[in-house]
Design an enzyme around this catalytic site. Structure first.
Site, short mmCIF file in Angstrom:
data_model
loop_
_atom_site.label_atom_id
_atom_site.label_comp_id
_atom_site.label_asym_id
_atom_site.label_seq_id
_atom_site.Cartn_x
_atom_site.Cartn_y
_atom_site.Cartn_z
CG HIS A 31 80.44 20.61 -31.56
ND1 HIS A 31 79.32 21.24 -31.08
CD2 HIS A 31 79.98 19.65 -32.39
CE1 HIS A 31 78.23 20.70 -31.63
NE2 HIS A 31 78.61 19.72 -32.43
NE ARG A 46 75.85 25.61 -32.93
CZ ARG A 46 75.36 25.19 -31.77
NH1 ARG A 46 75.08 26.06 -30.84
NH2 ARG A 46 75.15 23.90 -31.55
CB CYS A 48 77.73 17.67 -29.66
SG CYS A 48 77.34 16.69 -31.13
CB CYS A 61 79.68 17.55 -35.25
SG CYS A 61 77.89 17.47 -34.96
CG ASP A 74 76.55 22.37 -34.45
OD1 ASP A 74 75.91 22.01 -33.44
OD2 ASP A 74 76.65 23.57 -34.81
CO CO Z 1 77.41 18.14 -32.91
#
Ligand code: CO
Length: 219
Positions: free
Chosen positions: A99, A47, A102, A43, A45
């Site tokens: 994750h 993090r 999400c 993803c 993201d």
């Molecule tokens: Co995500």
């Protein structure tokens, strides 16, 4: 700690100095070629950074990231990445990593907001619909979305396995390990969902009747 735009370049200079101090040929070697063993599909993201969570370094992982780590066969981008990783880089493992927490998964399920009519997130809505019974039994919203993140990874692993360039390698030595992971950012741990090739390598258990039957056949 977040850096200002200008500070990024200062940090870069420091990094170059550090790398070449202990290993003067570091960048010469880096520039030669790449031979990563892993393809990581994750993803976007901020993090869920693959290098950071796996401890692998420069040149170790070929990476594709998008919102909610989706492997849509009609997405030319992810299809090209997988094909290049398989045919040219000859990676040994393909990892689809979702994750918990999400935002893409959550947005897809919200009544209002950006995910409501998102063509990109439609695939998540479909996964929800298929697993509606199981998901709606989970009363805690966070846990329900976390389970949907897992189901999404399982689904995307299937999509990887069904890609022509991957399927063609089945039964050969080049067939890569295909894995589904969840990064739990609440603990920092990677969870192997044991799907993909891990699941297929498990021999199906024979029933008692099948076992008795095979005993007779041997005679
Ligand atoms: Co995500």
């Amino acid at each position: 700690m977040p850096l200002s735009y200008e500070e990024i370049f200062q940090e870069n200079e420091k990094w170059v100095a550090e790398k070449t101090k202990t290993d003067p040929q570091f960048f010469e070697r880096l520039a030669l070629n790449q031979t990563p063993d892993y393809l990581f599909i994750g993803c976007s993201d901020s993090r869920a950074d693959p290098d950071e969570i796996t401890g692998l370094g420069l040149g170790d992982i070929f990476v594709h990231r998008n919102i909610a780590n989706i492997v849509n066969p009609i997405d030319l981008n992810v299809a090209s990445v997988i094909q290049y990783a398989i045919e040219n880089l000859k990676v040994k493992h393909i990892i689809v990593c979702g994750h918990y927490g999400c935002g893409g998964i959550k947005a897809a399920m919200e009544e209002k907001g950006i995910g409501k009519n998102s063509p990109w997130l439609q695939i998540i809505k479909d996964i929800y619909r298929i697993h509606k019974k199981e998901l709606e039994r989970i009363k805690d919203e966070q846990k329900r979305y976390d389970r949907l993140a897992e189901l999404n990874v399982i689904e995307q692993v299937e999509n990887v396995m069904e890609m022509d360039c991957v399927e063609q390698l089945k039964g050969t030595k080049e067939y890569p390990g295909i894995h589904g992971w969840i990064f739990n950012m609440r603990t920092g741990r990677i969870i192997d969902l044991e799907v993909g090739t891990a699941q297929r390598s498990k021999k199906p258990k024979k029933s008692l009747v099948q076992r008795i039957f095979s005993l007779f056949r041997k005679k």
